[in-house]
Design a protein around this motif. Structure first.
Motif, PDB file in Angstrom:
ATOM      1  N   MET A 150      63.797  25.644  46.974  1.00  0.00           N
ATOM      2  CA  MET A 150      62.670  25.549  46.081  1.00  0.00           C
ATOM      3  C   MET A 150      61.718  26.721  46.298  1.00  0.00           C
ATOM      4  SD  MET A 150      61.890  21.418  46.161  1.00  0.00           S
ATOM      5  CE  MET A 150      60.426  21.548  45.168  1.00  0.00           C
ATOM      6  N   ALA A 151      61.482  27.042  47.558  1.00  0.00           N
ATOM      7  CA  ALA A 151      60.583  28.152  47.849  1.00  0.00           C
ATOM      8  C   ALA A 151      61.136  29.451  47.284  1.00  0.00           C
ATOM      9  CB  ALA A 151      60.355  28.276  49.347  1.00  0.00           C
ATOM     10  N   ALA A 152      62.456  29.644  47.412  1.00  0.00           N
ATOM     11  CA  ALA A 152      63.091  30.850  46.880  1.00  0.00           C
ATOM     12  C   ALA A 152      62.979  30.920  45.363  1.00  0.00           C
ATOM     13  CB  ALA A 152      64.555  30.902  47.307  1.00  0.00           C
ATOM     14  N   ALA A 153      62.822  29.775  44.724  1.00  0.00           N
ATOM     15  CA  ALA A 153      62.680  29.727  43.267  1.00  0.00           C
ATOM     16  C   ALA A 153      61.226  29.915  42.835  1.00  0.00           C
ATOM     17  CB  ALA A 153      63.212  28.409  42.725  1.00  0.00           C
ATOM     18  N   GLY A 154      60.337  30.102  43.822  1.00  0.00           N
ATOM     19  CA  GLY A 154      58.944  30.357  43.509  1.00  0.00           C
ATOM     20  C   GLY A 154      58.083  29.112  43.359  1.00  0.00           C
ATOM     21  N   ILE A 155      58.595  27.979  43.797  1.00  0.00           N
ATOM     22  CA  ILE A 155      57.820  26.737  43.715  1.00  0.00           C
ATOM     23  C   ILE A 155      56.713  26.778  44.764  1.00  0.00           C
ATOM     24  CG2 ILE A 155      57.931  24.207  43.872  1.00  0.00           C
ATOM     25  CD1 ILE A 155      59.550  25.393  41.530  1.00  0.00           C
ATOM     26  N   ASP A 156      55.552  26.311  44.395  1.00  0.00           N
ATOM     27  CA  ASP A 156      54.396  26.300  45.285  1.00  0.00           C
ATOM     28  C   ASP A 156      54.741  25.602  46.607  1.00  0.00           C
ATOM     29  OD1 ASP A 156      51.822  24.485  46.147  1.00  0.00           O
ATOM     30  OD2 ASP A 156      51.229  26.488  45.446  1.00  0.00           O
ATOM     31  N   SER A 157      54.263  26.136  47.705  1.00  0.00           N
ATOM     32  CA  SER A 157      54.600  25.598  49.026  1.00  0.00           C
ATOM     33  C   SER A 157      54.121  24.160  49.214  1.00  0.00           C
ATOM     34  CB  SER A 157      54.044  26.487  50.134  1.00  0.00           C
ATOM     35  OG  SER A 157      52.621  26.513  50.087  1.00  0.00           O
TER      36      SER A 157
END
Length: 101
Positions: free
Chosen positions: A1-8
């Protein structure tokens, strides 16, 4: 998810929700709101009619087919006993009302 740019913060919340379904501690006391609802959804099978639960139980056994019979039985009994020992299995009032005999 983080790699997809989703907020931390979203990544952490999803992680926390998934981890709440591990059920390796009594009633996931750190969960609230949607966490409690997710836990209740995950445990809803325990309040199902016996034939539905039996089918689910067979499916779980197939999923863990690589585990020896005696080891599986011991571990499965421990998991189910953990649920049975809880003072309150379900977290939300609606699930408690619907699923508790």
């Amino acid at each position: 998810m983080a790699a997809a740019g989703i907020d931390s913060n979203v990544v952490q919340r999803v992680h926390d929700l998934v981890m709440a379904t591990q059920h390796d501690s009594p009633a996931a006391t750190s969960s609230r709101g949607d966490g409690s609802l997710l836990i209740d959804i995950d445990l809803a099978i325990l309040g199902s009619p016996p034939e539905r639960f039996d089918r689910y139980d067979r499916d779980v056994r197939r999923e863990y087919g690589w585990v020896s019979g005696s080891r599986y039985k011991t571990a499965r009994a421990k998991v189910l006993a953990g649920f049975e020992s809880r003072l309150q299995l379900y977290q939300t009032p609606d699930a408690s009302r619907r699923r508790t005999p």
